[in-house]
Design a protein around this motif. Structure first.
Motif, mmCIF file in Angstrom:
data_model
loop_
_atom_site.group_PDB
_atom_site.id
_atom_site.type_symbol
_atom_site.label_atom_id
_atom_site.label_comp_id
_atom_site.label_asym_id
_atom_site.label_seq_id
_atom_site.Cartn_x
_atom_site.Cartn_y
_atom_site.Cartn_z
ATOM 1 N N ALA A 205 0.615 -1.286 0.253
ATOM 2 C CA ALA A 205 0.142 -0.340 0.152
ATOM 3 C C ALA A 205 0.118 1.259 0.029
ATOM 4 C CB ALA A 205 -1.116 0.074 1.319
ATOM 5 N N HIS A 206 2.110 0.962 0.520
ATOM 6 C CA HIS A 206 2.911 2.209 0.862
ATOM 7 C C HIS A 206 4.318 2.098 0.176
ATOM 8 C CE1 HIS A 206 -0.335 4.234 3.344
ATOM 9 N NE2 HIS A 206 -0.280 2.941 3.750
ATOM 10 N N PRO A 207 4.137 1.049 -1.259
ATOM 11 C CA PRO A 207 6.063 1.052 -1.910
ATOM 12 C C PRO A 207 6.673 2.530 -1.383
ATOM 13 C CG PRO A 207 4.266 1.768 -3.176
ATOM 14 C CD PRO A 207 3.597 1.950 -2.400
ATOM 15 N N GLY A 208 7.860 1.974 -1.043
ATOM 16 C CA GLY A 208 8.878 2.891 -1.122
ATOM 17 C C GLY A 208 9.263 3.680 -0.339
ATOM 18 N N GLN A 209 7.684 4.243 0.912
ATOM 19 C CA GLN A 209 7.263 5.214 1.990
ATOM 20 C C GLN A 209 7.835 4.312 3.414
ATOM 21 O OE1 GLN A 209 3.494 6.937 0.680
ATOM 22 N NE2 GLN A 209 3.663 5.226 -0.998
ATOM 23 N N ILE A 210 7.944 3.537 3.694
ATOM 24 C CA ILE A 210 7.833 3.328 5.208
ATOM 25 C C ILE A 210 9.390 2.628 5.747
ATOM 26 C CG2 ILE A 210 7.687 1.643 6.976
ATOM 27 C CD1 ILE A 210 5.461 0.805 5.308
ATOM 28 N N ALA A 211 10.334 4.082 6.706
ATOM 29 C CA ALA A 211 11.146 4.384 7.064
ATOM 30 C C ALA A 211 12.420 3.178 7.969
ATOM 31 C CB ALA A 211 11.185 5.527 7.315
ATOM 32 N N ALA A 212 10.176 3.162 9.236
ATOM 33 C CA ALA A 212 10.613 1.945 10.706
ATOM 34 C C ALA A 212 9.659 1.658 10.106
ATOM 35 C CB ALA A 212 11.445 3.323 11.463
ATOM 36 N N LEU A 213 9.932 0.328 10.759
ATOM 37 C CA LEU A 213 9.089 -0.811 11.374
ATOM 38 C C LEU A 213 9.106 -1.405 13.047
ATOM 39 C CD1 LEU A 213 6.894 -3.735 9.342
ATOM 40 C CD2 LEU A 213 8.107 -3.903 12.654
ATOM 41 N N ILE A 214 8.348 -0.740 13.903
ATOM 42 C CA ILE A 214 9.148 -1.515 15.171
ATOM 43 C C ILE A 214 7.994 -2.257 16.104
ATOM 44 C CG2 ILE A 214 7.290 0.892 15.834
ATOM 45 C CD1 ILE A 214 10.127 1.354 18.688
#
Length: 472
Positions: A205-214
Motif C-alpha cells: 500500500a505504501h511502496p518505498g515509503q516506510i522508514a521504520a518498523l517497530i
C-alpha cells in the motif's frame, strides 16, 4: 532475603479492611497539584479500586509501605523496571558513590565510556550505543535515525501492542489524540503481531515509503510465531526499511542480552530502558554503526539531531546500570525470576482450579512477566471483576496490576501472595455465583489508562492488559 520486622504483613487469608485514609488524603492533594494525580497514567488512582490507591512511602525487597503503614508484596515493580528489588544495596551504593563525585559536567565522564563498553559487551549485535533518561527519548530517536537514513516519512508500529512512546508519532495512534496534528497522525501506520501478511499489505500500500518498523519481539502474553521475526528481517532487507526492536520490557527480563538474544534475530536498532537501572533513570538506543553514526561526527551527510540532552548521561543513571550489569553477571537474575514466576503461576493456577474459577481467573505469560485475566459469570472479560480481584488482593496485602515478578520475591512473598489469592478467589466465586459484583465491589471499576475521556463513556476491557507498559 530476610525482611526487617517493620516490613511484616498481616495474615493475608482474610480481608482486614485496611485503612487508606492518609493515602486518600495525599491522593486528593496530588490531584490538586499534578494533572491526573500522578506522573504516569498507569500509576493513576483510576487504575486502582476506589479509595484504595496506596501512596507509597518506601520499599524494601519486593515489599512497599504506604502512608497508612500498610505493607504489601508488590508486583510489576516500578512499571516493570525493578528486577533486583527496592533498596538493592549494590546499586544504591554505586549511585551514592557516583553522586559524591559529581553528577553532571561540561564534558563526557568516564562513566559514559564504562557504560558504553559494558552495554556493547552485553548486546553483541549492536555496534554503538547512546544513553538517555527514558524510553520515549530513545524510541523517538530510533524513528528519527530511520527517517534520516531512508529519506522516507512513514513509520509502521505494531498496532496490537500497547505502547511505544509519549511522542506524537505514536500517541497519534491511540485514543488520546488531542493536541496532535492530523498531518503527524497520518505518518504512522500499523500492522498486526505475528502476521507477516499484514506487513506485506502495508508495504504494497505504501511502496518505498516506510522508514521504520517497530515492535516488541514478544509480550507478556504473546511469543513470536515460527518465522515471524525472521520474516520481518527478510522484508527489512528486501524493502529497505529499518527494523527496530523495542526491548523496554524484554531487555534484562527475557535475557541480559534482550529478547533478540533469545530469538536470534538481529535488529537494525534496538531501544532499552526499565530494568537497565533497577528503577533509576537510564535508557539506551543501540544498533548498526552506519545508522547510529549519522548523529555523530563521522558522516558526510546531513546530520539528524540525536539525543543531545543535559541529563542524558548524568553519572548516577550510568552507575546504576553498571551495578545492575554486575549483579546479572554475578548470579542468574533472569533464571531466578523465571523459576520464582513459574512457582507462582503453578500455585495460582491450582488455587483458581480449587476455587472452581479456572475459566474465570487465568494466569498468562512468560514466568518472568506474568499477567492475570479476569472473566465474569458468563465468561466475558470484565473490568468490574478485575477490580474486585485487585481490591481483595489489596485487602490481603498484595499490590499489583499484574503478577510481574522480580528477583527479590522470596518464597515467603510467594506464599503470602497465594494465601491472599485464595481469599480473594473466595470472594470472586461469590460474585460469579451471583452474576454480579454488586455488593462486593466497593466503588467504580478501574478504567483503561489510555483513554480519550477522563470519565470514560465506556470501559474497554483490559482485564489481561498492560496498564503498566508505559515508559515516559
Amino acid at each position: 532475603m530476610s525482611y526487617p520486622a517493620h516490613a511484616a504483613l498481616a495474615p493475608s487469608g482474610a480481608a482486614s479492611r485496611r485503612s487508606f485514609v492518609r493515602s486518600a488524603e495525599a491522593q486528593r492533594r496530588l490531584h490538586e497539584l499534578v494533572p491526573g494525580g500522578a506522573h504516569t497514567y498507569a500509576r493513576g488512582s483510576d487504575q486502582y479500586p476506589e479509595n484504595m490507591a496506596p501512596v507509597i512511602a518506601r520499599g524494601v525487597g519486593a515489599r512497599v509501605e504506604d502512608l497508612d503503614g500498610n505493607w504489601f508484596v508488590e508486583y510489576g515493580m516500578g512499571l516493570r523496571a525493578v528486577t533486583l528489588g527496592y533498596g538493592f544495596a549494590p546499586v544504591v551504593e554505586a549511585v551514592s558513590a557516583a553522586a559524591r563525585d559529581g553528577v553532571n559536567f561540561s564534558r563526557p565522564t568516564v562513566w559514559e565510556l564504562r557504560a558504553a563498553e559494558r552495554f556493547l559487551e552485553q548486546v553483541p549485535g549492536a555496534d554503538m550505543v547512546k544513553f538517555a533518561k527514558n524510553g520515549s527519548d530513545v524510541t523517538t530517536a530510533a524513528i528519527k535515525l530511520a527517517r534520516s537514513a531512508t529519506g522516507r516519512d512513514l513509520v509502521a508500529v505494531c498496532g496490537t501492542q500497547p505502547f511505544f512512546s509519549t511522542d506524537d508519532w505514536f500517541i497519534g495512534t491511540t485514543q488520546m489524540t488531542a493536541g496532535i496534528p492530523q498531518a503527524q497522525r497520518d505518518l504512522t501506520v500499523s500492522f498486526r503481531y505475528n502476521d507477516l501478511d499484514s506487513v506485506r499489505a502495508l508495504l504494497d500500500a505504501h511502496p518505498g515509503q516506510i522508514a521504520a518498523l517497530i515492535l516488541e519481539q514478544a509480550t507478556a502474553t504473546a511469543e513470536p510465531a515460527p518465522g515471524f521475526l525472521e520474516g520481518l528481517r527478510e522484508l527489512a532487507d528486501l524493502h529497505g526499511f529499518v527494523l527496530v526492536f523495542d526491548e523496554m520490557i524484554t531487555g534484562m527480563r527475557w535475557a541480559a542480552g534482550g529478547a533478540q538474544s533469545v530469538y536470534g534475530v538481529r535488529p537494525d536498532l534496538s531501544t532499552w530502558g526499565k530494568a537497565l537501572g533497577n528503577g533509576f533513570s537510564v535508557s539506551a538506543l543501540a544498533g548498526r554503526r552506519d545508522l547510529m553514526d549519522q548523529g555523530g561526527l563521522n558522516t558526510d551527510g546531513s546530520r539528524p539531531f540525536l539525543l543531545s540532552t543535559t541529563h542524558g548521561a548524568e553519572t548516577t543513571g550510568l552507575a546504576a546500570y553498571l551495578a545492575v550489569a554486575d549483579a546479572y553477571a554475578e548470579r542468574d537474575v533472569v533464571g531466578l525470576m523465571e523459576s520464582q514466576g513459574a512457582k507462582l503461576r503453578d500455585a495460582l493456577v491450582s488455587a483458581a482450579s480449587e476455587a472452581g474459577l479456572a475459566d474465570h481467573v487465568t494466569i498468562m505469560g512468560r514466568p518472568s512477566c506474568l499477567v492475570f485475566g479476569t472473566r465474569d459469570h458468563e465468561g466475558n472479560p470484565s473490568q468490574a471483576f478485575r477490580t474486585l480481584f485487585i481490591q481483595e488482593m489489596l485487602e490481603r496485602g498484595v499490590l499489583g496490576q499484574s503478577l510481574v515478578i522480580s528477583a527479590a520475591h522470596t518464597d515467603e512473598d510467594l506464599d503470602l501472595t497465594v494465601d491472599a489469592a485464595r481469599g480473594a478467589l473466595a470472594v470472586y466465586a461469590r460474585a460469579v455465583d451471583a452474576g454480579t459484583t454488586d455488593g462486593l465491589l466497593r466503588g467504580r471499576p478501574v478504567a483503561p489508562a489510555m483513554r480519550e475521556y477522563a470519565a470514560p463513556r465506556r470501559l474497554p476491557d483490559t482485564s489481561a492488559g498492560d496498564a503498566d507498559r508505559q515508559e515516559g
